[in-house]
Scaffold this motif. Structure first.
Motif, PDB file in Angstrom:
ATOM      1  N   ASP A  61       1.940  14.365  -8.786  1.00 46.57           N
ATOM      2  CA  ASP A  61       2.786  15.553  -8.624  1.00 46.57           C
ATOM      3  C   ASP A  61       3.382  15.997  -9.958  1.00 46.57           C
ATOM      4  O   ASP A  61       3.668  17.174 -10.155  1.00 46.57           O
ATOM      5  N   ALA A  62       3.550  15.048 -10.868  1.00 47.92           N
ATOM      6  CA  ALA A  62       4.090  15.368 -12.196  1.00 47.92           C
ATOM      7  C   ALA A  62       2.990  15.805 -13.157  1.00 47.92           C
ATOM      8  O   ALA A  62       3.245  16.041 -14.330  1.00 47.92           O
ATOM      9  N   GLY A  63       1.745  15.899 -12.657  1.00 47.54           N
ATOM     10  CA  GLY A  63       0.654  16.389 -13.480  1.00 47.54           C
ATOM     11  C   GLY A  63      -0.147  15.329 -14.211  1.00 47.54           C
ATOM     12  O   GLY A  63      -0.952  15.646 -15.083  1.00 47.54           O
TER      13      GLY A  63
ATOM     14  N   ARG B 108       0.841  -1.196   0.000  1.00 55.66           N
ATOM     15  CA  ARG B 108       0.000   0.000   0.000  1.00 55.66           C
ATOM     16  C   ARG B 108       0.881   1.253   0.000  1.00 55.66           C
ATOM     17  O   ARG B 108       0.614   2.197  -0.738  1.00 55.66           O
ATOM     18  N   SER B 109       1.944   1.275   0.791  1.00 58.07           N
ATOM     19  CA  SER B 109       2.802   2.461   0.835  1.00 58.07           C
ATOM     20  C   SER B 109       3.538   2.651  -0.488  1.00 58.07           C
ATOM     21  O   SER B 109       3.724   3.783  -0.939  1.00 58.07           O
ATOM     22  N   GLN B 110       3.939   1.567  -1.144  1.00 57.85           N
ATOM     23  CA  GLN B 110       4.592   1.670  -2.445  1.00 57.85           C
ATOM     24  C   GLN B 110       3.620   2.204  -3.497  1.00 57.85           C
ATOM     25  O   GLN B 110       3.990   3.049  -4.319  1.00 57.85           O
ATOM     26  N   LEU B 111       2.383   1.726  -3.478  1.00 56.17           N
ATOM     27  CA  LEU B 111       1.377   2.207  -4.418  1.00 56.17           C
ATOM     28  C   LEU B 111       1.084   3.678  -4.167  1.00 56.17           C
ATOM     29  O   LEU B 111       1.012   4.472  -5.108  1.00 56.17           O
TER      30      LEU B 111
ATOM     31  N   ALA C 249       3.893   5.771  -5.594  1.00 57.39           N
ATOM     32  CA  ALA C 249       3.860   5.824  -7.060  1.00 57.39           C
ATOM     33  C   ALA C 249       2.753   6.762  -7.545  1.00 57.39           C
ATOM     34  O   ALA C 249       2.963   7.583  -8.446  1.00 57.39           O
ATOM     35  N   LEU C 250       1.583   6.657  -6.942  1.00 50.87           N
ATOM     36  CA  LEU C 250       0.462   7.514  -7.342  1.00 50.87           C
ATOM     37  C   LEU C 250       0.765   8.984  -7.056  1.00 50.87           C
ATOM     38  O   LEU C 250       0.498   9.854  -7.887  1.00 50.87           O
ATOM     39  N   ALA C 251       1.343   9.263  -5.896  1.00 50.64           N
ATOM     40  CA  ALA C 251       1.692  10.647  -5.545  1.00 50.64           C
ATOM     41  C   ALA C 251       2.732  11.206  -6.511  1.00 50.64           C
ATOM     42  O   ALA C 251       2.641  12.361  -6.937  1.00 50.64           O
TER      43      ALA C 251
ATOM     44  N   GLY D  60      -4.971   3.667  -8.829  1.00 51.82           N
ATOM     45  CA  GLY D  60      -4.293   2.418  -8.491  1.00 51.82           C
ATOM     46  C   GLY D  60      -5.157   1.558  -7.608  1.00 51.82           C
ATOM     47  O   GLY D  60      -6.078   2.041  -6.959  1.00 51.82           O
ATOM     48  N   ALA D  61      -4.864   0.267  -7.611  1.00 53.93           N
ATOM     49  CA  ALA D  61      -5.601  -0.681  -6.784  1.00 53.93           C
ATOM     50  C   ALA D  61      -4.699  -1.863  -6.465  1.00 53.93           C
ATOM     51  O   ALA D  61      -3.801  -2.183  -7.236  1.00 53.93           O
ATOM     52  N   ILE D  62      -4.963  -2.473  -5.346  1.00 60.87           N
ATOM     53  CA  ILE D  62      -4.290  -3.718  -4.991  1.00 60.87           C
ATOM     54  C   ILE D  62      -5.349  -4.806  -5.025  1.00 60.87           C
ATOM     55  O   ILE D  62      -6.382  -4.701  -4.369  1.00 60.87           O
TER      56      ILE D  62
END
Length: 79
Positions: free
Chosen positions: A15-17, A3-6, A9-11, A22-24
């Motif tokens: 942040d890059a626009g 969950r923290s890795q996902l 990645a999403l953040a 995402g889902a697990i």
């Protein structure tokens, strides 16, 4: 930990626009990815790939290979 890795990645993508979701999910990797792609109406699959030994590939196969064979949408493969 997943969950923290996902979340990271999403953040990073947001942040890059980029618009990112995402889902697990539990299950057989290829079938679960394909079902998620169909449910969400995803029109481009982006996958990372890495090499395995030929013996491991013969015995176990490859999720990447299966996705390339069975998907009906474009795939961007990053290696």
């Amino acid at each position: 930990d997943h969950r923290s890795q996902l979340d990271w990645a999403l953040a990073t993508l947001r942040d890059a626009g980029h618009e990112a979701e995402g889902a697990i999910r539990a299950g057989e990797v290829e079938a679960t990815l394909r079902a998620y792609q169909e449910e969400q109406g995803i029109d481009l699959l982006v996958m990372g790939a890495y090499g395995h030994s030929r013996i491991r590939h013969l015995l176990v196969g490859s999720t990447t290979t299966e996705m390339l064979r069975k998907t009906r949408i474009p795939v961007l493969l990053l290696r």
